[in-house]
Design an enzyme around this catalytic site. Structure first.
Site, PDB file in Angstrom:
ATOM      1  N   ASN A   9       0.880  -1.169   0.000  1.00  0.00           N
ATOM      2  CA  ASN A   9       0.000   0.000   0.000  1.00  0.00           C
ATOM      3  C   ASN A   9       0.915   1.216   0.000  1.00  0.00           C
ATOM      4  OD1 ASN A   9      -1.808   2.031   0.510  1.00  0.00           O
ATOM      5  ND2 ASN A   9      -2.315   1.366   2.596  1.00  0.00           N
ATOM      6  N   TRP A  10       1.078   1.799  -1.185  1.00  0.00           N
ATOM      7  CA  TRP A  10       2.017   2.924  -1.292  1.00  0.00           C
ATOM      8  C   TRP A  10       1.482   4.181  -0.620  1.00  0.00           C
ATOM      9  CZ3 TRP A  10       4.128   2.950  -7.059  1.00  0.00           C
ATOM     10  CH2 TRP A  10       4.841   1.766  -7.287  1.00  0.00           C
ATOM     11  N   LYS A  11       0.178   4.193  -0.309  1.00  0.00           N
ATOM     12  CA  LYS A  11      -0.454   5.389   0.267  1.00  0.00           C
ATOM     13  C   LYS A  11      -0.173   6.588  -0.655  1.00  0.00           C
ATOM     14  CE  LYS A  11      -0.190   3.263   4.769  1.00  0.00           C
ATOM     15  NZ  LYS A  11      -0.129   3.423   6.218  1.00  0.00           N
ATOM     16  N   HIS A  94      -9.647   1.539   4.561  1.00  0.00           N
ATOM     17  CA  HIS A  94      -8.386   1.639   5.297  1.00  0.00           C
ATOM     18  C   HIS A  94      -8.596   2.591   6.484  1.00  0.00           C
ATOM     19  CE1 HIS A  94      -4.275   2.703   6.326  1.00  0.00           C
ATOM     20  NE2 HIS A  94      -3.926   1.559   5.750  1.00  0.00           N
ATOM     21  N   GLU A  96      -6.925   4.905   7.632  1.00  0.00           N
ATOM     22  CA  GLU A  96      -6.652   6.327   7.343  1.00  0.00           C
ATOM     23  C   GLU A  96      -7.845   6.964   6.646  1.00  0.00           C
ATOM     24  OE1 GLU A  96      -2.900   5.660   5.409  1.00  0.00           O
ATOM     25  OE2 GLU A  96      -2.043   5.085   7.343  1.00  0.00           O
ATOM     26  N   GLU A 166      -5.876  -4.760  10.458  1.00  0.00           N
ATOM     27  CA  GLU A 166      -4.825  -3.786  10.743  1.00  0.00           C
ATOM     28  C   GLU A 166      -5.149  -3.037  12.034  1.00  0.00           C
ATOM     29  OE1 GLU A 166      -2.645  -2.643   6.861  1.00  0.00           O
ATOM     30  OE2 GLU A 166      -4.372  -1.343   7.060  1.00  0.00           O
ATOM     31  N   GLY A 172       2.264   2.157  10.833  1.00  0.00           N
ATOM     32  CA  GLY A 172       3.266   3.213  10.697  1.00  0.00           C
ATOM     33  C   GLY A 172       3.954   3.580  11.999  1.00  0.00           C
ATOM     34  N   SER A 211       3.048  -2.259  10.411  1.00  0.00           N
ATOM     35  CA  SER A 211       4.490  -2.388  10.647  1.00  0.00           C
ATOM     36  C   SER A 211       5.039  -3.771  10.306  1.00  0.00           C
ATOM     37  CB  SER A 211       4.841  -1.987  12.084  1.00  0.00           C
ATOM     38  OG  SER A 211       4.491  -0.633  12.316  1.00  0.00           O
TER      39      SER A 211
HETATM   40  P1  PGA Z   1       2.639   0.159   7.692  1.00  0.00           P
HETATM   41  O1  PGA Z   1       1.194   0.438   7.024  1.00  0.00           O
HETATM   42  O2  PGA Z   1       3.149  -1.123   7.115  1.00  0.00           O
HETATM   43  O3  PGA Z   1       3.477   1.363   7.291  1.00  0.00           O
HETATM   44  O4  PGA Z   1       2.426   0.077   9.163  1.00  0.00           O
HETATM   45  C1  PGA Z   1       0.274  -0.597   6.839  1.00  0.00           C
HETATM   46  C2  PGA Z   1      -0.994  -0.074   6.234  1.00  0.00           C
HETATM   47  O5  PGA Z   1      -1.434   1.013   6.619  1.00  0.00           O
HETATM   48  O6  PGA Z   1      -1.609  -0.721   5.364  1.00  0.00           O
END
Ligand code: PGA
Length: 247
Positions: A9-11, A94, A96, A166, A172, A211
């Site tokens: 997931n490049w966000k 997600h 976010e 998640e 993150g 993470s």
């Molecule tokens: P992360 O993000 O691996 O940087 O913790 C995971 C995600 O949000 O899908």
């Protein structure tokens, strides 16, 4: 046997040029053929990245979409637009998006139905906050997200969907759920799918996210119920991402 699925997931990272460099670097490695690899890239990267993965086994994903086919929704992207570009997967709900863009379980459910109707496989994200975990409400919260997210989804479509567990506190932050805790929750999610869809619970793939790094991937993947990973930070570096695929 469920095929393991590792999705990057490049966000909101990687311009086209940077994304193409990353994909070139990934393609330079031999990748574990037993793993389904998906790159979930920003909308603007979809077309060039699709061209660059042509002829490889790497699949393409988006990170969000609207549920309507078209209309007055300034700034949104529709399922037919993604389909036209050859997108295989879309991340939905997600944390976010839930947190910063107020996406509700109802929105996620509409998006799930729309993705399935357009032949795009949803990766539906669920997970509890730190406060919810500390209050020992994590299972209740995640179960409600699953039940609302899957409302009205037909059993014939279950195999096409992927769930990503998640925990928000692990995204993150460098904090990972222990492999055992992640597996325990994922087994619980599988049981919840079992309550809704019976034996299909053994077909649906459930990823862990939060993470995931080269140093914890094998422990996670060795668990009985974890079928893969949804990876943010470590998917932005070719060497790290390849290590995850080749766990
Ligand atoms: P992360 O993000 O691996 O940087 O913790 C995971 C995600 O949000 O899908």
């Amino acid at each position: 046997m469920r095929t393991p699925i590792i999705a990057g997931n490049w966000k909101m990272n990687k311009t086209i040029e940077e994304g193409l460099d990353l994909v070139e670097a990934i393609k330079g490695h031999t990748l574990n053929e037993k793993v389904e690899v998906v790159l979930c890239v920003p909308f603007t990267d979809i077309k060039p990245i699709k061209e660059s993965i042509e002829g490889t086994a790497i699949k393409l994903g988006a990170q969000n979409m609207h549920w309507e086919d078209a209309g007055a929704y300034t700034g949104e992207i529709s399922p037919p637009m993604l389909k036209e570009l050859g997108v295989d997967y879309v991340i939905l709900g997600h944390s976010e998006r839930r947190q910063y863009f107020n996406e509700s379980d109802e929105d996620v459910n509409k998006k799930m139905k729309s993705a399935i109707n357009h032949g795009i496989r949803p990766i539906i994200c669920v997970g509890e906050s730190l406060e919810e975990r500390e209050g020992q409400r994590e299972k209740e919260v995640v179960k409600a997200q699953i039940i609302k997210g899957f409302e009205g989804i037909d059993s014939k479509d279950i195999e096409k969907t992927v769930i990503a567990y998640e925990p928000i506190w692990a995204i993150g932050t460098g904090k990972t759920a222990s492999a055992e805790d992640a597996n325990d929750m994922i087994a619980f999610i599988r049981d919840t799918i079992g309550e809704l869809y019976g034996d299909l619970k053994d077909k649906i793939r459930i990823q862990y996210g939060g993470s995931v790094k080269p140093n914890n991937i094998s422990e996670l993947m060795n668990q009985s119920d974890i079928d893969g990973a949804l990876v943010g930070g470590a998917s932005l570096n070719a060497d790290d991402f390849v290590k995850l695929i080749n766990y």
